[in-house]
Design an enzyme around this catalytic site. Sequence first.
Site, PDB file in Angstrom:
ATOM      1  N   TYR A   1       0.852  -1.192   0.000  1.00 48.28           N
ATOM      2  CA  TYR A   1       0.000   0.000   0.000  1.00 48.28           C
ATOM      3  C   TYR A   1       0.888   1.243   0.000  1.00 48.28           C
ATOM      4  O   TYR A   1       2.018   1.214   0.469  1.00 48.28           O
ATOM      5  CB  TYR A   1      -1.016   0.010   1.143  1.00 48.28           C
ATOM      6  CG  TYR A   1      -0.479  -0.076   2.558  1.00 48.28           C
ATOM      7  CD1 TYR A   1       0.171   0.994   3.166  1.00 48.28           C
ATOM      8  CD2 TYR A   1      -0.689  -1.222   3.325  1.00 48.28           C
ATOM      9  CE1 TYR A   1       0.616   0.932   4.470  1.00 48.28           C
ATOM     10  CE2 TYR A   1      -0.244  -1.301   4.633  1.00 48.28           C
ATOM     11  CZ  TYR A   1       0.406  -0.220   5.203  1.00 48.28           C
ATOM     12  OH  TYR A   1       0.846  -0.293   6.501  1.00 48.28           O
ATOM     13  N   CYS A   2       0.378   2.316  -0.600  1.00 49.51           N
ATOM     14  CA  CYS A   2       1.120   3.568  -0.795  1.00 49.51           C
ATOM     15  C   CYS A   2       2.514   3.297  -1.367  1.00 49.51           C
ATOM     16  O   CYS A   2       3.528   3.675  -0.778  1.00 49.51           O
ATOM     17  CB  CYS A   2       1.230   4.346   0.516  1.00 49.51           C
ATOM     18  SG  CYS A   2       1.647   6.103   0.281  1.00 49.51           S
ATOM     19  N   PRO A   3       2.584   2.621  -2.528  1.00 48.63           N
ATOM     20  CA  PRO A   3       3.893   2.279  -3.099  1.00 48.63           C
ATOM     21  C   PRO A   3       4.638   3.513  -3.584  1.00 48.63           C
ATOM     22  O   PRO A   3       4.038   4.504  -4.008  1.00 48.63           O
ATOM     23  CB  PRO A   3       3.516   1.363  -4.271  1.00 48.63           C
ATOM     24  CG  PRO A   3       2.142   1.814  -4.668  1.00 48.63           C
ATOM     25  CD  PRO A   3       1.463   2.207  -3.387  1.00 48.63           C
TER      26      PRO A   3
ATOM     27  N   LYS B   1       8.203  -4.940   2.422  1.00 51.85           N
ATOM     28  CA  LYS B   1       8.218  -3.531   2.799  1.00 51.85           C
ATOM     29  C   LYS B   1       7.851  -3.343   4.263  1.00 51.85           C
ATOM     30  O   LYS B   1       6.896  -3.924   4.751  1.00 51.85           O
ATOM     31  CB  LYS B   1       7.230  -2.760   1.910  1.00 51.85           C
ATOM     32  CG  LYS B   1       7.080  -1.280   2.250  1.00 51.85           C
ATOM     33  CD  LYS B   1       6.141  -0.613   1.255  1.00 51.85           C
ATOM     34  CE  LYS B   1       5.800   0.807   1.640  1.00 51.85           C
ATOM     35  NZ  LYS B   1       4.940   1.482   0.648  1.00 51.85           N
TER      36      LYS B   1
END
Length: 275
Positions: A144-146, A157
């Site tokens: 998420y939110c890459p 991550k």
Amino acid sequence: MNNIMMPQKWRLIDESNMQNRSPLESFAMDDTLCHLVGQQLSSPTIRTWVHKESVVLGIQDHRLPYIQQGMAYLIAQNYQPIVRNSGGLAVVLDRGVLNISLVLSEHEQTISINTAFDLMVNFIKALFPEAANKIEAYEIIGSYCPGTYDLSIEGKKFAGISQRRMKGGIAVQIYLCIEGNGSARAKLIKQFYEIGLQNAETKFVYPNVTPHVMASLQELLRTDITVAETNVRIQQLLEQRRFDWEIAPLTASESDLYAYYLQRVFDRNKSMLGE
């Protein structure tokens, strides 16, 4: 940390125990510090902060076709959705996530976007020397939110970095998933997007979250490291590197400036939400 861009004098503001505040208050604090540091009214600042269960949404998230249903799902899971008036996408905050802002001034020289990002990467590697050789910075597909400066270990991550620039100041911000289950946080966001999209076609391409690509540092390092311990490491690092530093909360006059930025953040948020 010993490079030309790392200031030798630091102010430390620890707000990690003020967890009941809205994340909007943290945005106002970084705006305040950007103003103060950028105008040389304060030394470069390290701020640490933690929030109780919240999901910070970006503008694009709020444009999901079924955003109200998505937000209702988050609330049902005991996460408070907050919409920030900036770029970026959904990020999970909770008591196991430590946020750090490095606030710098461009008064002496221009600091490029990549240089500011690299500074944070180096800071985190110095903070976790036992993992420094394993930490990599590149976009983790399925997170998420890459972003280009996702931090990962062996492809999983545990952190993401962003920047805020104003008034000659730069706030380089990172969220560090220290404790708990990283994939569980990712599952929350995956479900949020599924409910918010409901297979509708959109111009913006939202992340296809793959939970197994995210983890906490506890999981990655196979230790019981905590948010509190990480916070202590920051002070120890400043001591080890012989930096001039002091713990210094906002003064009365600085608090007045914070009140101004806080009101501005809340007003912009209400305007954006159409309230």
